[in-house]
Design a protein around this motif. Structure first.
Motif, mmCIF file in Angstrom:
data_model
loop_
_atom_site.group_PDB
_atom_site.id
_atom_site.type_symbol
_atom_site.label_atom_id
_atom_site.label_comp_id
_atom_site.label_asym_id
_atom_site.label_seq_id
_atom_site.Cartn_x
_atom_site.Cartn_y
_atom_site.Cartn_z
ATOM 1 N N ASP A 20 0.858 -1.199 0.000
ATOM 2 C CA ASP A 20 0.000 0.000 0.000
ATOM 3 C C ASP A 20 0.889 1.243 0.000
ATOM 4 O OD1 ASP A 20 -1.924 1.942 0.241
ATOM 5 O OD2 ASP A 20 -3.083 0.877 1.769
ATOM 6 N N VAL A 21 1.459 1.541 -1.165
ATOM 7 C CA VAL A 21 2.433 2.611 -1.268
ATOM 8 C C VAL A 21 1.822 3.958 -0.892
ATOM 9 C CG1 VAL A 21 3.927 3.871 -2.865
ATOM 10 C CG2 VAL A 21 3.837 1.375 -2.953
ATOM 11 N N ASP A 22 0.616 4.224 -1.352
ATOM 12 C CA ASP A 22 -0.008 5.519 -1.071
ATOM 13 C C ASP A 22 -0.188 5.731 0.432
ATOM 14 O OD1 ASP A 22 -0.113 6.105 -3.744
ATOM 15 O OD2 ASP A 22 -2.217 5.540 -3.989
ATOM 16 N N GLN A 23 -0.684 4.702 1.121
ATOM 17 C CA GLN A 23 -0.885 4.828 2.563
ATOM 18 C C GLN A 23 0.445 4.989 3.283
ATOM 19 O OE1 GLN A 23 -3.648 5.109 4.550
ATOM 20 N NE2 GLN A 23 -2.111 5.460 6.142
ATOM 21 N N ASN A 24 1.435 4.226 2.880
ATOM 22 C CA ASN A 24 2.735 4.298 3.540
ATOM 23 C C ASN A 24 3.410 5.653 3.319
ATOM 24 O OD1 ASN A 24 2.354 1.629 4.353
ATOM 25 N ND2 ASN A 24 3.470 0.807 2.600
#
Length: 290
Positions: A20-24
Motif C-alpha cells: 500500500d504505497v499511497d498509505q505508507n
C-alpha cells in the motif's frame, strides 16, 4: 575558522502496510512533518517503508516513482530525509539478473535534500535472510561518507550496522554521523533450560549493538526501524559515549536529538580507538583520528 555545527537529527518509526504505497507515503509525510516541526534538519526513516518490508514484493513497485514521492515529502517539509527504496538496474546492463529476471534489484537508501534533490543513493551490502538473498543483489562495497554543513555523514541499511566492518569503514573514512534505515523483525530464540543469559532477542540490536558501534567508532548513529506486528521498533539515536540519546518503544513515534559536533570530538578524546588502531596497523592517520 568555521563554526562548529549543531545538527538536529530525527528518527521516525511507524507501521507500514505491504504493497500500500499511497498509505505508507502518507504515514511517512506525517512523521517527517512532525520531525520538521520539532526542528529536525535530517530525518531518518525505516527500510523499504514505502512498499512495506517485503523484499520479494518490493522490487515489483516503481522505485523511481517512489523516490520521486519521497523527494516530494522532503521538499514539502523543508527537511533532509533519508529513505529507502528498491533500485533496479535496467535489463541488458550486465549488472546481474535477480530471481525475477531482468536487471539486478538492490535495496537502496537515498538522501534527499530539503529542496527535494537526491544528493546520494547507496546500496545495502549485507543481505539479511534467505528472502533478501533470493530476490536482492548486494551492494558492491560500503559507500563513501559525504560532506554536508561541515560534518561528514555515512549511510548504510539495516543489517549493515550489525557488521563491525561497516561502522569501522565509515569512521576511518571520517564519518561523524551514521544514518541507517532498518527493518528488524521480532526474533526470540534461546537454549531451553539455560535462562535469560542464553536467550537471543532481536531487540538487542537497537539496545546493545547500535550503542556499541557508536562507542567503538566515535560516531553518532541514527537508526530508524518499523514498528507494529512482527517488528521490534526501538528506533534510536546513539552517541559516541555508548549511550542512547533517544530510544523509541514499540509504537509509532518520532525522536529528535540535537547533535553538536564538538561533543563527538570530545568523545574521541576520551576513547582514542581510531588513532590507536592506526598506530597498531602502521597506517597514516585517518580523517576521524583528529
Amino acid at each position: 575558522m568555521a563554526e562548529t555545527p549543531v545538527h538536529s537529527i530525527a528518527v521516525v518509526q511507524g507501521a507500514a502496510v505491504i504493497d500500500d504505497v499511497d498509505q505508507n507515503l502518507s504515514t511517512l509525510a506525517t512523521l517527517v512533518g512532525e520531525a520538521a516541526e520539532r526542528g529536525a534538519d535530517v530525518v531518518v526513516t525505516p527500510e523499504l517503508f514505502a512498499t512495506g518490508y517485503a523484499p520479494e514484493r518490493a522490487w515489483r513497485h516503481d522505485g523511481a516513482a517512489i523516490r520521486s514521492a519521497l523527494a516530494g515529502i522532503a521538499r514539502a517539509a523543508s527537511v533532509s530525509v533519508v529513505a529507502s527504496s528498491v533500485d533496479t538496474a535496467p535489463s541488458g546492463t550486465g549488472d546481474g539478473a535477480g530471481a525475477s529476471g531482468g536487471g539486478a534489484h538492490r535495496i537502496a537508501a537515498s538522501v534527499f535534500t530539503a529542496t527535494g534533490a537526491e544528493a546520494l543513493r547507496i546500496h545495502k551490502r549485507h543481505l539479511f535472510g534467505e528472502v533478501e538473498k533470493q530476490w536482492i543483489t548486494p551492494g558492491d562495497d560500503y559507500a563513501q561518507p559525504f560532506d554536508w554543513r561541515n560534518t561528514r555523514w555515512g549511510v548504510g541499511v539495516c543489517y549493515d550496522v550489525e557488521f563491525p566492518e561497516f561502522a569501522r569503514a565509515q569512521a576511518r573514512a571520517g564519518a561523524d554521523v551514521l544514518l541507517v534505515p532498518t527493518a528488524v523483525p521480532v526474533v526470540e530464540e534461546g537454549v531451553e533450560g539455560l535462562g535469560e543469559a542464553w536467550h537471543y532477542s532481536s531487540s538487542l540490536i537497537s539496545r546493545l549493538q547500535v550503542p556499541a558501534r557508536a562507542l567503538e567508532n566515535g560516531v553518532v548513529i541514527a537508526y530508524a526501524n518499523h514498528c507494529g506486528p512482527g517488528f521490534t521498533g526501538g528506533s534510536c539515536i546513539a552517541t559516541p559515549f555508548g549511550r542512547h540519546a533517544a530510544h523509541l518503544g514499540t509504537e509509532q513515534g518520532v525522536a529528535v536529538v540535537e547533535v553538536p559536533l564538538a561533543a563527538i570530538r570530545a568523545a574521541r578524546r576520551v576513547n582514542t580507538y581510531l588513532p590507536d588502531l592506526s598506530v597498531a596497523l602502521g597506517d597514516a592517520p585517518t580523517p576521524a583520528d583528529s
